[in-house]
Design a protein around this motif. Structure first.
Motif, mmCIF file in Angstrom:
data_model
loop_
_atom_site.group_PDB
_atom_site.id
_atom_site.type_symbol
_atom_site.label_atom_id
_atom_site.label_comp_id
_atom_site.label_asym_id
_atom_site.label_seq_id
_atom_site.Cartn_x
_atom_site.Cartn_y
_atom_site.Cartn_z
ATOM 1 N N ILE A 104 0.852 -1.186 0.000
ATOM 2 C CA ILE A 104 0.000 0.000 0.000
ATOM 3 C C ILE A 104 0.888 1.237 0.000
ATOM 4 N N ASN A 105 0.644 2.130 -0.944
ATOM 5 C CA ASN A 105 1.377 3.386 -1.044
ATOM 6 C C ASN A 105 0.535 4.489 -0.405
ATOM 7 N N ILE A 106 1.036 5.062 0.703
ATOM 8 C CA ILE A 106 0.352 6.146 1.419
ATOM 9 C C ILE A 106 1.230 7.382 1.282
ATOM 10 N N SER A 107 0.910 8.236 0.321
ATOM 11 C CA SER A 107 1.843 9.307 -0.042
ATOM 12 C C SER A 107 1.119 10.616 -0.346
ATOM 13 N N ASN A 108 1.816 11.707 -0.017
ATOM 14 C CA ASN A 108 1.391 13.060 -0.406
ATOM 15 C C ASN A 108 0.004 13.423 0.111
ATOM 16 N N ASN A 109 -0.296 12.968 1.315
ATOM 17 C CA ASN A 109 -1.567 13.303 1.940
ATOM 18 C C ASN A 109 -1.380 14.411 2.971
ATOM 19 N N LEU A 110 -2.403 15.234 3.134
ATOM 20 C CA LEU A 110 -2.411 16.284 4.146
ATOM 21 C C LEU A 110 -3.531 15.989 5.135
ATOM 22 N N VAL A 111 -3.161 15.919 6.428
ATOM 23 C CA VAL A 111 -4.133 15.655 7.492
ATOM 24 C C VAL A 111 -4.023 16.763 8.527
ATOM 25 N N ARG A 112 -5.162 17.374 8.868
ATOM 26 C CA ARG A 112 -5.233 18.393 9.914
ATOM 27 C C ARG A 112 -6.230 17.925 10.977
ATOM 28 N N VAL A 113 -5.760 17.887 12.212
ATOM 29 C CA VAL A 113 -6.637 17.608 13.348
ATOM 30 C C VAL A 113 -6.854 18.936 14.055
ATOM 31 N N VAL A 114 -8.015 19.525 13.850
ATOM 32 C CA VAL A 114 -8.260 20.894 14.285
ATOM 33 C C VAL A 114 -8.855 20.899 15.687
ATOM 34 N N SER A 115 -9.080 22.095 16.224
ATOM 35 C CA SER A 115 -9.616 22.242 17.573
ATOM 36 C C SER A 115 -10.914 21.457 17.725
ATOM 37 N N GLY A 116 -10.992 20.668 18.778
ATOM 38 C CA GLY A 116 -12.141 19.804 18.999
ATOM 39 C C GLY A 116 -11.987 18.424 18.397
ATOM 40 N N GLY A 117 -10.960 18.223 17.569
ATOM 41 C CA GLY A 117 -10.732 16.934 16.930
ATOM 42 C C GLY A 117 -9.842 16.038 17.765
ATOM 43 N N THR A 118 -10.098 14.729 17.686
ATOM 44 C CA THR A 118 -9.310 13.748 18.427
ATOM 45 C C THR A 118 -9.079 12.516 17.563
ATOM 46 N N VAL A 119 -7.825 12.082 17.484
ATOM 47 C CA VAL A 119 -7.491 10.789 16.878
ATOM 48 C C VAL A 119 -7.146 9.856 18.024
ATOM 49 N N THR A 120 -8.031 8.911 18.312
ATOM 50 C CA THR A 120 -7.858 8.069 19.493
ATOM 51 C C THR A 120 -6.824 6.974 19.301
ATOM 52 N N GLU A 121 -6.583 6.541 18.056
ATOM 53 C CA GLU A 121 -5.617 5.471 17.789
ATOM 54 C C GLU A 121 -4.395 6.037 17.059
ATOM 55 N N ALA A 122 -4.446 6.134 15.727
ATOM 56 C CA ALA A 122 -3.279 6.612 14.976
ATOM 57 C C ALA A 122 -3.723 7.258 13.671
ATOM 58 N N VAL A 123 -2.946 8.246 13.225
ATOM 59 C CA VAL A 123 -3.233 8.875 11.935
ATOM 60 C C VAL A 123 -2.897 7.915 10.802
ATOM 61 N N ILE A 124 -1.708 7.322 10.818
ATOM 62 C CA ILE A 124 -1.301 6.381 9.771
ATOM 63 C C ILE A 124 -1.009 5.032 10.413
ATOM 64 N N ARG A 125 -1.622 3.991 9.884
ATOM 65 C CA ARG A 125 -1.366 2.638 10.383
ATOM 66 C C ARG A 125 -1.362 1.620 9.259
ATOM 67 N N PRO A 126 -0.190 1.146 8.828
ATOM 68 C CA PRO A 126 -0.149 -0.060 8.014
ATOM 69 C C PRO A 126 -0.598 -1.250 8.870
ATOM 70 N N TRP A 127 -1.277 -2.187 8.238
ATOM 71 C CA TRP A 127 -1.777 -3.334 9.003
ATOM 72 C C TRP A 127 -0.613 -4.115 9.611
ATOM 73 N N PRO A 128 -0.726 -4.520 10.890
ATOM 74 C CA PRO A 128 0.382 -5.218 11.547
ATOM 75 C C PRO A 128 0.815 -6.478 10.810
ATOM 76 N N ASN A 129 2.136 -6.671 10.780
ATOM 77 C CA ASN A 129 2.767 -7.885 10.248
ATOM 78 C C ASN A 129 2.546 -8.088 8.751
ATOM 79 N N LYS A 130 2.321 -6.978 8.046
ATOM 80 C CA LYS A 130 2.241 -7.030 6.594
ATOM 81 C C LYS A 130 3.430 -6.279 6.002
ATOM 82 N N TRP A 131 3.653 -6.431 4.701
ATOM 83 C CA TRP A 131 4.892 -5.905 4.126
ATOM 84 C C TRP A 131 4.596 -4.953 2.966
#
Length: 327
Positions: free
Chosen positions: A216-243
């Protein structure tokens, strides 16, 4: 009927309604869209959606409103003025694809999650494309979502599971008090999440990730977490144990919001993290890399705690270089 059909709705322009092959009345407009898809020739074709506000409701017994259940279909709007809005108490996907060679572009989806609180598991998305009944055995391929805007979906904004699946030049908006699981998720792979924009003002689990996905190619993305926003886990997550994940040139900013983890890479091999900017704030955030074979170079970590752990995985061939940490 030809290989290109036009659908309009009640508030479309008079010109569009006069020239359209199908015209909705502003209530249950998925019927006219689905009729146009069914009317395409056997070889497939294109359904154009005129500017207007389309009322989308669940098709009884199905897992969506707009249903793309045949191959070689292109669904095209005219940008943000083509709006597909999920009606209250539908609890379903706005667009549900189950066939290969599907291309969706240039329209706006409002998942209306606050008024659709109880979908079936992973079936309350802005747009979902996967094989049925099991997406990992009945596999679709060659699916592209380009220039689609999704806001306030209940479960995920975009979920594509298959071979050669792509979400590009698209946007996801989550406003308070809405909560959701993920903004963008690809399964299986190979696939691309590239040149997308995300703005988080509500609560979300993950923003950019894969589900049992590889290459999976995850490239050239823009992410803004603005006031009142919450990311409870992670912004970027490749699936565990994959290549084979390539995470490059992303700009992730906690602009007044709270981010638990900017990036998490667990296990897997041949994962590359290059040229990203992870910008936290005084609430701090984390990056965790626990991979036996990863290249991490040329990244910027601002107000980020970086956790490295290769001791519990085989190989421990982690390369970390040319990284700037701004405390």
């Amino acid at each position: 009927m030809g290989s290109s059909l036009l659908v309009a709705t009640n508030d479309s322009s008079e010109k569009a309604k006069l020239t359209a092959d199908f015209v909705g009345d502003g209530f249950g407009d998925q019927d006219e869209i689905n009729q146009a898809i069914a009317a395409l020739p056997l070889s497939g074709g294109r359904v154009d959606l005129a500017a207007g506000t389309y009322d989308i409701r669940r098709v009884p017994g199905m897992l969506g409103g707009v249903l793309v259940d045949r191959e070689n279909v292109t669904l095209v709007g005219v940008g943000a003025s083509t709006r597909l809005i999920l009606a209250p108490e539908q609890n379903t996907n706005v667009v549900r694809g189950t066939a290969s060679n599907f291309h969706a572009c240039n329209f706006w989806i409002d998942g209306n999650s606050f008024n659709n609180p109880n979908p079936l598991p992973f079936e309350g998305n802005g747009i979902r494309v996967s094989g049925v009944p099991n997406p990992f055995t009945s596999v679709v391929s060659n699916v592209t979502v380009d220039g689609v805007i999704v806001c306030n979906a209940n479960t995920l904004g975009f979920q594509l599971i298959g071979l050669n699946v792509r979400v590009v030049r698209s946007s996801y908006y989550l406003s308070s008090p809405h909560t959701t699981h993920d903004a963008f998720e690809l399964g299986l792979g190979p696939g691309e999440l590239c040149n997308n924009y995300t703005e988080i003002g509500g609560q979300i689990g993950y923003v950019l990730g894969s589900d049992t996905g590889e290459q999976i190619n995850i490239s050239n993305n823009l992410v803004r977490v603005v006031s009142g926003g919450t990311v409870t886990e992670a912004v970027i997550r490749p699936w565990p144990n994959k290549w084979g994940h390539i995470v490059t040139n992303n700009n992730i900013r906690a602009d007044g919001g709270m981010v638990n983890m900017m990036l998490i890479v667990e296990g897997g091999e041949s994962n590359v993290i290059i040229g990203n900017v992870f910008g936290g704030n005084d609430l701090r955030s984390r990056v965790r890399i626990a991979s036996p074979s990863a290249v991490v170079t040329g990244n910027v970590f601002q107000y980020i705690d970086v956790e490295l752990n290769t001791s519990t995985v085989w190989g421990s061939n982690l390369l970390l270089s040319s990284t700037t940490a701004a405390i």
